[in-house]
Structures are given as C-alpha cells and as structure tokens.
Design a protein around this motif. Structure first.
Motif, PDB file in Angstrom:
ATOM      1  N   THR A  37       0.515  -1.143   0.249  1.00 56.60           N
ATOM      2  CA  THR A  37       0.079  -0.451   0.507  1.00 56.60           C
ATOM      3  C   THR A  37       0.985   1.427   0.054  1.00 56.60           C
ATOM      4  OG1 THR A  37      -1.930  -1.185   0.926  1.00 56.60           O
ATOM      5  CG2 THR A  37      -1.992   1.382   1.282  1.00 56.60           C
ATOM      6  N   LEU A  38       0.558   1.852  -1.245  1.00 57.92           N
ATOM      7  CA  LEU A  38       0.885   3.327  -1.039  1.00 57.92           C
ATOM      8  C   LEU A  38       0.498   4.440  -0.415  1.00 57.92           C
ATOM      9  CD1 LEU A  38       3.823   5.323  -2.227  1.00 57.92           C
ATOM     10  CD2 LEU A  38       2.294   5.380  -3.974  1.00 57.92           C
ATOM     11  N   PHE A  39       0.891   5.441   0.902  1.00 54.63           N
ATOM     12  CA  PHE A  39      -0.187   6.448   1.668  1.00 54.63           C
ATOM     13  C   PHE A  39       0.452   8.308   1.175  1.00 54.63           C
ATOM     14  CE2 PHE A  39      -0.848   2.748   3.904  1.00 54.63           C
ATOM     15  CZ  PHE A  39      -2.142   2.999   4.922  1.00 54.63           C
ATOM     16  N   LEU A  53      -1.155  11.087   9.261  1.00 51.84           N
ATOM     17  CA  LEU A  53      -2.982  10.868   8.500  1.00 51.84           C
ATOM     18  C   LEU A  53      -2.445  11.125   7.145  1.00 51.84           C
ATOM     19  CD1 LEU A  53      -5.861  11.101   8.896  1.00 51.84           C
ATOM     20  CD2 LEU A  53      -5.313  14.072   8.238  1.00 51.84           C
ATOM     21  N   GLY A  54      -2.467   9.681   6.992  1.00 51.41           N
ATOM     22  CA  GLY A  54      -2.535   9.548   5.269  1.00 51.41           C
ATOM     23  C   GLY A  54      -3.933   8.644   4.924  1.00 51.41           C
ATOM     24  N   ILE A  55      -3.641   8.873   4.186  1.00 54.77           N
ATOM     25  CA  ILE A  55      -4.772   8.227   2.739  1.00 54.77           C
ATOM     26  C   ILE A  55      -4.562   6.448   1.865  1.00 54.77           C
ATOM     27  CG2 ILE A  55      -5.404   9.939   0.610  1.00 54.77           C
ATOM     28  CD1 ILE A  55      -8.065   8.771   0.520  1.00 54.77           C
ATOM     29  N   GLY A  56      -3.973   6.016   1.633  1.00 52.34           N
ATOM     30  CA  GLY A  56      -3.422   5.535   0.891  1.00 52.34           C
ATOM     31  C   GLY A  56      -4.228   4.519  -0.305  1.00 52.34           C
ATOM     32  N   LYS A  69      -5.422   5.771   7.611  1.00 49.13           N
ATOM     33  CA  LYS A  69      -4.216   6.072   8.603  1.00 49.13           C
ATOM     34  C   LYS A  69      -4.563   7.302   9.469  1.00 49.13           C
ATOM     35  CE  LYS A  69       0.400   5.808   7.445  1.00 49.13           C
ATOM     36  NZ  LYS A  69       1.350   6.033   8.208  1.00 49.13           N
ATOM     37  N   LEU A  70      -4.609   7.023  10.912  1.00 48.69           N
ATOM     38  CA  LEU A  70      -4.125   8.189  11.236  1.00 48.69           C
ATOM     39  C   LEU A  70      -3.249   7.390  13.135  1.00 48.69           C
ATOM     40  CD1 LEU A  70      -5.113  11.039  13.290  1.00 48.69           C
ATOM     41  CD2 LEU A  70      -6.866   9.587  14.334  1.00 48.69           C
ATOM     42  N   ILE A  71      -2.161   7.724  13.030  1.00 50.28           N
ATOM     43  CA  ILE A  71      -0.858   7.496  14.617  1.00 50.28           C
ATOM     44  C   ILE A  71      -1.232   9.077  15.003  1.00 50.28           C
ATOM     45  CG2 ILE A  71       0.837   6.491  14.856  1.00 50.28           C
ATOM     46  CD1 ILE A  71       1.062   5.134  12.311  1.00 50.28           C
TER      47      ILE A  71
END
Length: 76
Positions: A37-39, A53-56, A69-71
């Motif tokens: 997966t690429l984010f 925060l990212g969208i993959g 994703k949220l870390i």
C-alpha cells in the motif's frame, strides 16, 4: 516499509509512505504475492503529540483498495 517526506516548516511534513507485507517469518513469500500500500501522508507536531494522517491505495490485488490511517504518538 519506507517513507520520503518534505518539511514544510519545523512542525509539519508531507510525503509518501509504503507498507509491504512479506508473509510469515517461517516462509517469506516473493514480493509479488503480498499486500503493498502506498500512502500520501501529513505529519504534524502538536503540543506534546505527533499526528500522522494518511490516505493509501493498494498497489497489489492482495491489498485493500483504499485505506485511511491515523497514528497519534507522544514523547515521554
């Protein structure tokens, strides 16, 4: 896994991350058989917290098509 980021200012970065599965430790599969997966991500440091925060998008058929994703981390 890998990350490339550009610092916009002292507390904010934008960039790309990739997450790649290899399979079980007892029998690693070839790179073409697992989820990748690429984010696109944003990292920002708030008072006492780091937020990633990212969208993959899945780039193999084994991966989820889209993922958010949220870390949240803290220093101690």
């Amino acid at each position: 896994d890998a990350k490339v980021a550009y610092a916009i200012d002292a507390k904010t970065q934008i960039g790309f991350e990739t997450y790649n599965e290899l399979g079980p430790l007892r029998h690693l599969d070839s790179l073409s058989k697992n989820s990748k997966t690429l984010f696109a991500v944003v990292d920002h440091e708030f008072t006492g917290f780091d937020v990633n925060l990212g969208i993959g998008k899945g780039i193999t058929k084994e991966a989820d098509k889209w993922l958010v994703k949220l870390i949240v981390g803290t220093h101690f």
